[in-house]
Design a protein around this motif. Structure first.
Motif, PDB file in Angstrom:
ATOM      1  N   ARG A  82      -0.123  -9.843   0.327  1.00 27.35           N
ATOM      2  CA  ARG A  82      -0.942  -9.072   1.260  1.00 27.35           C
ATOM      3  C   ARG A  82      -1.942  -8.174   0.530  1.00 27.35           C
ATOM      4  NH1 ARG A  82      -2.913  -9.881   5.402  1.00 27.35           N
ATOM      5  NH2 ARG A  82      -3.138  -7.637   5.815  1.00 27.35           N
ATOM      6  N   VAL A  83      -1.540  -7.678  -0.636  1.00 30.44           N
ATOM      7  CA  VAL A  83      -2.429  -6.760  -1.350  1.00 30.44           C
ATOM      8  C   VAL A  83      -3.724  -7.456  -1.760  1.00 30.44           C
ATOM      9  CG1 VAL A  83      -1.630  -7.180  -3.719  1.00 30.44           C
ATOM     10  CG2 VAL A  83      -2.396  -4.902  -3.075  1.00 30.44           C
ATOM     11  N   LEU A  84      -3.689  -8.774  -1.935  1.00 33.48           N
ATOM     12  CA  LEU A  84      -4.897  -9.511  -2.278  1.00 33.48           C
ATOM     13  C   LEU A  84      -5.867  -9.557  -1.101  1.00 33.48           C
ATOM     14  CD1 LEU A  84      -3.343 -12.485  -4.289  1.00 33.48           C
ATOM     15  CD2 LEU A  84      -4.285 -10.335  -5.153  1.00 33.48           C
ATOM     16  N   LYS A  85      -5.340  -9.412   0.115  1.00 29.29           N
ATOM     17  CA  LYS A  85      -6.191  -9.302   1.300  1.00 29.29           C
ATOM     18  C   LYS A  85      -6.720  -7.873   1.444  1.00 29.29           C
ATOM     19  CE  LYS A  85      -5.035 -13.514   2.582  1.00 29.29           C
ATOM     20  NZ  LYS A  85      -5.995 -14.661   2.578  1.00 29.29           N
ATOM     21  N   THR A  89     -10.527  -5.452   2.334  1.00 30.10           N
ATOM     22  CA  THR A  89     -10.748  -4.690   3.559  1.00 30.10           C
ATOM     23  C   THR A  89     -10.376  -3.215   3.441  1.00 30.10           C
ATOM     24  OG1 THR A  89      -8.519  -5.122   4.421  1.00 30.10           O
ATOM     25  CG2 THR A  89     -10.221  -6.784   4.856  1.00 30.10           C
ATOM     26  N   LEU A  90      -9.384  -2.909   2.603  1.00 31.96           N
ATOM     27  CA  LEU A  90      -8.832  -1.556   2.480  1.00 31.96           C
ATOM     28  C   LEU A  90      -8.325  -1.029   3.826  1.00 31.96           C
ATOM     29  CD1 LEU A  90     -11.384   0.191   0.062  1.00 31.96           C
ATOM     30  CD2 LEU A  90      -9.229  -0.954  -0.500  1.00 31.96           C
ATOM     31  N   LYS A  91      -7.980  -1.972   4.728  1.00 32.64           N
ATOM     32  CA  LYS A  91      -7.506  -1.597   6.060  1.00 32.64           C
ATOM     33  C   LYS A  91      -6.209  -2.342   6.371  1.00 32.64           C
ATOM     34  CE  LYS A  91     -12.116  -0.660   7.926  1.00 32.64           C
ATOM     35  NZ  LYS A  91     -13.126  -1.028   8.968  1.00 32.64           N
ATOM     36  N   PRO A  92      -5.064  -1.692   6.183  1.00 30.15           N
ATOM     37  CA  PRO A  92      -3.781  -2.336   6.486  1.00 30.15           C
ATOM     38  C   PRO A  92      -3.708  -2.723   7.963  1.00 30.15           C
ATOM     39  CG  PRO A  92      -3.471  -0.294   5.263  1.00 30.15           C
ATOM     40  CD  PRO A  92      -4.898  -0.317   5.679  1.00 30.15           C
ATOM     41  N   LEU A  93      -3.113  -3.866   8.225  1.00 27.52           N
ATOM     42  CA  LEU A  93      -2.917  -4.322   9.593  1.00 27.52           C
ATOM     43  C   LEU A  93      -1.569  -3.838  10.108  1.00 27.52           C
ATOM     44  CD1 LEU A  93      -4.210  -8.005   9.249  1.00 27.52           C
ATOM     45  CD2 LEU A  93      -5.488  -5.961   9.944  1.00 27.52           C
ATOM     46  N   THR A  94      -1.343  -4.065  11.380  1.00 30.34           N
ATOM     47  CA  THR A  94      -0.065  -3.668  11.975  1.00 30.34           C
ATOM     48  C   THR A  94       1.103  -4.297  11.244  1.00 30.34           C
ATOM     49  OG1 THR A  94      -1.105  -3.425  14.148  1.00 30.34           O
ATOM     50  CG2 THR A  94       1.281  -3.682  14.105  1.00 30.34           C
ATOM     51  N   ILE A  95       0.920  -5.551  10.817  1.00 28.76           N
ATOM     52  CA  ILE A  95       2.014  -6.249  10.134  1.00 28.76           C
ATOM     53  C   ILE A  95       2.364  -5.569   8.815  1.00 28.76           C
ATOM     54  CG2 ILE A  95       0.513  -7.889   8.903  1.00 28.76           C
ATOM     55  CD1 ILE A  95       2.674 -10.011   9.408  1.00 28.76           C
ATOM     56  N   ASP A  96       1.384  -4.983   8.147  1.00 29.27           N
ATOM     57  CA  ASP A  96       1.646  -4.281   6.885  1.00 29.27           C
ATOM     58  C   ASP A  96       2.481  -3.025   7.128  1.00 29.27           C
ATOM     59  OD1 ASP A  96       0.035  -6.025   5.174  1.00 29.27           O
ATOM     60  OD2 ASP A  96      -1.670  -5.188   6.236  1.00 29.27           O
ATOM     61  N   TRP A  97       2.081  -2.226   8.128  1.00 29.76           N
ATOM     62  CA  TRP A  97       2.819  -1.012   8.454  1.00 29.76           C
ATOM     63  C   TRP A  97       4.236  -1.355   8.920  1.00 29.76           C
ATOM     64  CZ3 TRP A  97       0.817   3.544   7.122  1.00 29.76           C
ATOM     65  CH2 TRP A  97      -0.576   3.677   7.015  1.00 29.76           C
ATOM     66  N   ALA A  98       4.327  -2.347   9.813  1.00 28.99           N
ATOM     67  CA  ALA A  98       5.634  -2.717  10.368  1.00 28.99           C
ATOM     68  C   ALA A  98       6.569  -3.219   9.282  1.00 28.99           C
ATOM     69  CB  ALA A  98       5.455  -3.779  11.454  1.00 28.99           C
ATOM     70  N   ALA A  99       6.044  -4.070   8.375  1.00 27.47           N
ATOM     71  CA  ALA A  99       6.878  -4.620   7.307  1.00 27.47           C
ATOM     72  C   ALA A  99       7.393  -3.507   6.398  1.00 27.47           C
ATOM     73  CB  ALA A  99       6.086  -5.650   6.499  1.00 27.47           C
ATOM     74  N   ALA A 100       6.546  -2.534   6.099  1.00 27.37           N
ATOM     75  CA  ALA A 100       6.957  -1.423   5.234  1.00 27.37           C
ATOM     76  C   ALA A 100       8.042  -0.583   5.904  1.00 27.37           C
ATOM     77  CB  ALA A 100       5.755  -0.557   4.882  1.00 27.37           C
ATOM     78  N   TRP A 160      -5.245  -3.130  -6.980  1.00 30.42           N
ATOM     79  CA  TRP A 160      -4.626  -4.304  -6.360  1.00 30.42           C
ATOM     80  C   TRP A 160      -4.017  -5.238  -7.406  1.00 30.42           C
ATOM     81  CZ3 TRP A 160      -6.694  -8.821  -8.076  1.00 30.42           C
ATOM     82  CH2 TRP A 160      -7.964  -8.745  -8.697  1.00 30.42           C
ATOM     83  N   TRP A 161      -4.612  -5.295  -8.583  1.00 27.11           N
ATOM     84  CA  TRP A 161      -4.097  -6.153  -9.658  1.00 27.11           C
ATOM     85  C   TRP A 161      -2.682  -5.721 -10.033  1.00 27.11           C
ATOM     86  CZ3 TRP A 161      -6.546 -10.063 -12.765  1.00 27.11           C
ATOM     87  CH2 TRP A 161      -5.808 -10.443 -13.891  1.00 27.11           C
ATOM     88  N   PHE A 162      -2.516  -4.427 -10.256  1.00 27.15           N
ATOM     89  CA  PHE A 162      -1.212  -3.902 -10.674  1.00 27.15           C
ATOM     90  C   PHE A 162      -0.198  -3.952  -9.534  1.00 27.15           C
ATOM     91  CE2 PHE A 162      -4.443  -1.921 -13.369  1.00 27.15           C
ATOM     92  CZ  PHE A 162      -3.998  -2.345 -14.621  1.00 27.15           C
ATOM     93  N   ALA A 163      -0.659  -3.715  -8.307  1.00 32.71           N
ATOM     94  CA  ALA A 163       0.246  -3.813  -7.166  1.00 32.71           C
ATOM     95  C   ALA A 163       0.740  -5.248  -6.998  1.00 32.71           C
ATOM     96  CB  ALA A 163      -0.459  -3.343  -5.893  1.00 32.71           C
ATOM     97  N   HIS A 164      -0.169  -6.204  -7.155  1.00 38.27           N
ATOM     98  CA  HIS A 164       0.206  -7.622  -7.048  1.00 38.27           C
ATOM     99  C   HIS A 164       1.170  -8.013  -8.166  1.00 38.27           C
ATOM    100  CE1 HIS A 164      -0.233 -11.948  -6.388  1.00 38.27           C
ATOM    101  NE2 HIS A 164      -0.493 -12.083  -7.680  1.00 38.27           N
TER     102      HIS A 164
END
Length: 230
Positions: A82-85, A89-100, A160-164
């Motif tokens: 997901r971090v590659l997406k 955009t620098l805009k987390p989607l609902t799925i990102d928040w929910a998964a966390a 994003w590189w390090f997060a991935h």
């Protein structure tokens, strides 16, 4: 689905994650064609591991170890992709928040389950310590991502590189741990060393991840290697 077939699918998916993960980590240029191809195989194989693990836990036999490591590995893989997406955009989607959030809740549950096992066994349950260990890092991973979503616009260069890298390497280390523990008999270890498969992947893997992170920070001139810090 017959139990045996389900277990075979789980084993095949697990073996695929190991092979593809090791290739992605050690062969080819990071971000190159081979890396992206085997990375895609790793992602979908890990998804297969996650789904088959849930089915085994639900319909074949319950395994706290399988449940905890499957959820941790899958979230690390999911967030690593997901971090590659998000880098665009620098805009987390609902799925990102929910998964966390779900991951944090599961991590706390796993930590509590570990304490439960330890109290039942007078603090002698290896499984209890394992649940606490992965529960802590699962919660921490979910929280770090949740917290990071709010400040993506302030993230450092190449964040994003390090997060991935951290997420995918964490998933690979967890997969190797699962393989080593589930197949410990092939190593013919004496009883007093049966704890080794539980910790050796992390002992070897984490310093490697730290080494790679430092290497790329120097290459990208970020963090303490940034010209602004000199």
């Amino acid at each position: 689905m017959p139990d045996k077939a389900l277990i075979i699918l789980h084993v095949v998916a697990g073996a695929t994650t190991l092979i593809s993960g090791l290739i992605a980590a050690f062969i080819g240029k990071k971000g190159g064609k081979l890396h992206r191809q085997v990375g895609s195989v790793f992602y979908w194989a890990m998804f297969g591991v996650f789904i088959t693990a849930l089915l085994i836990i639900s319909f074949v036999r319950f395994s706290a170890f399988l449940m905890v490591i499957a959820v941790f590995s899958w979230y690390m893989t999911f967030s690593g992709v997901r971090v590659l997406k998000l880098k665009k955009t620098l805009k987390p989607l609902t799925i990102d928040w929910a998964a966390a959030i779900i991951t944090m809740a599961f991590g706390l549950f796993s930590f509590g389950m570990g304490i439960h096992y330890l109290l039942k066994t007078d603090w002698s349950s290896v499984l209890g310590y394992l649940c606490m260990f992965f529960g802590f890092f699962t919660t921490q991973t979910g929280w770090q991502n949740f917290k990071g979503f709010r400040t993506l616009h302030k993230a450092e260069k190449m964040w994003w590189w390090f997060a991935h890298m951290n997420s995918m390497c964490g998933a690979l280390i967890a997969s190797i741990t699962a393989f080593a523990v589930q197949n410990g008999e092939i190593f013919r270890l004496p009883n007093e060393m049966m704890w080794l498969p539980w910790v050796l992947p992390a002992i070897v893997g984490l310093p490697l991840v730290s080494y790679w992170a430092a290497k790329y920070r120097r290459q990208f001139k970020v963090g303490k290697y940034s010209p602004a810090q000199n």
